[in-house]
Design a protein around this motif. Sequence first.
Motif, PDB file in Angstrom:
ATOM      1  N   THR A   6     129.958 -14.704  43.225  1.00 51.48           N
ATOM      2  CA  THR A   6     130.119 -15.312  44.546  1.00 51.48           C
ATOM      3  C   THR A   6     130.636 -16.736  44.429  1.00 51.48           C
ATOM      4  N   GLU A   7     130.086 -17.488  43.498  1.00 52.30           N
ATOM      5  CA  GLU A   7     130.519 -18.868  43.290  1.00 52.30           C
ATOM      6  C   GLU A   7     131.972 -18.926  42.846  1.00 52.30           C
ATOM      7  N   LEU A  12     129.901 -11.937  50.566  1.00 49.96           N
ATOM      8  CA  LEU A  12     129.854 -12.981  51.582  1.00 49.96           C
ATOM      9  C   LEU A  12     128.466 -13.053  52.212  1.00 49.96           C
ATOM     10  N   GLN A  13     127.822 -11.893  52.353  1.00 51.41           N
ATOM     11  CA  GLN A  13     126.486 -11.844  52.937  1.00 51.41           C
ATOM     12  C   GLN A  13     125.413 -12.336  51.974  1.00 51.41           C
ATOM     13  N   GLU A  14     125.781 -12.471  50.695  1.00 50.14           N
ATOM     14  CA  GLU A  14     124.813 -12.917  49.691  1.00 50.14           C
ATOM     15  C   GLU A  14     124.748 -14.433  49.574  1.00 50.14           C
ATOM     16  N   ILE A  15     125.625 -15.122  50.282  1.00 50.98           N
ATOM     17  CA  ILE A  15     125.576 -16.584  50.259  1.00 50.98           C
ATOM     18  C   ILE A  15     124.274 -17.042  50.913  1.00 50.98           C
ATOM     19  N   GLN A  18     132.368 -27.101  48.961  1.00 50.67           N
ATOM     20  CA  GLN A  18     132.141 -27.967  47.807  1.00 50.67           C
ATOM     21  C   GLN A  18     130.681 -28.388  47.716  1.00 50.67           C
ATOM     22  N   LYS A  19     130.110 -28.734  48.855  1.00 51.93           N
ATOM     23  CA  LYS A  19     128.693 -29.145  48.882  1.00 51.93           C
ATOM     24  C   LYS A  19     127.794 -28.003  48.449  1.00 51.93           C
ATOM     25  N   TYR A  20     128.110 -26.795  48.883  1.00 55.54           N
ATOM     26  CA  TYR A  20     127.305 -25.610  48.512  1.00 55.54           C
ATOM     27  C   TYR A  20     127.395 -25.348  47.012  1.00 55.54           C
TER      28      TYR A  20
END
Length: 254
Positions: A55-56, A134-137, A249-251
């Motif tokens: 995901t990252e 996307l739902q795993e964020i 970026q913050k995430y």
Amino acid sequence: MISFFRKIRQKLLTQNRVTRYLVYAFGEILLVVIGILIALQLNIQKELAEEKKETEQLLIGVQSDLKLEAKRIDFLIGYYGEVTDGIQKILLNYQGKEVNTNKELGEYFLKTFEFRKFSKFNTSYQTLYGSGLLQEIEDKKLSEEIITYYSVQYLEWSLEIYQQKAGAFNFNNTPQFDPLDKLQPSTYYQSIPNFRLELEDNFKTDFKEFIKEPEVLNFLVDLLHQSELVFSNLKTYEESNLTLSNRVQKYLEQ
């Protein structure tokens, strides 16, 4: 280890200690269950770690796409800013509030037909969305913002309408326009592939008279409104792009 437990079971059976054997057997089963649960937990943690890493990586891809989009948006802001400014100058000349040469007026006018398109760089987003990651964020608000960003089409629609309006102009109904003037080289098109034509330095069309024709004037006013809308949408989209890029970026830095 297995051999050790087998010997204990055999010893308890030979000593006819059924109760102890049952207790032991239950304990052995419990140990096996606990071992399986631990293994499952470790496997789940491994899968979650792999999903998080994937995901990252996709979010890094999304951010790279956003930066590419930002460059395209910056170009389009400059381009449509010049188009809007050019149409305004033509209309100011018509009103007698500004004076430009015939060549400048011709360049302003013909540039309105050299429209530019925009499409999102969404390869990483499509992969992120299609994989279900996307739902795993963990930050659900970020997921919603990403979906919203790639779903809205107001910029693309405004550009398509501009293209339709610019392409709808009929030069055949404007007798004061010399068709060869459309082939004048500009800063964007210095040559025409496989076609050579000797052109004069100045336009043959008298654009000061040409823009007085009602059809031309109505066309320019209509196109001015659309170009202003395109320019406004580009500025709004630029802000949305930067905001989302910073959020991603913050995430990733957490």
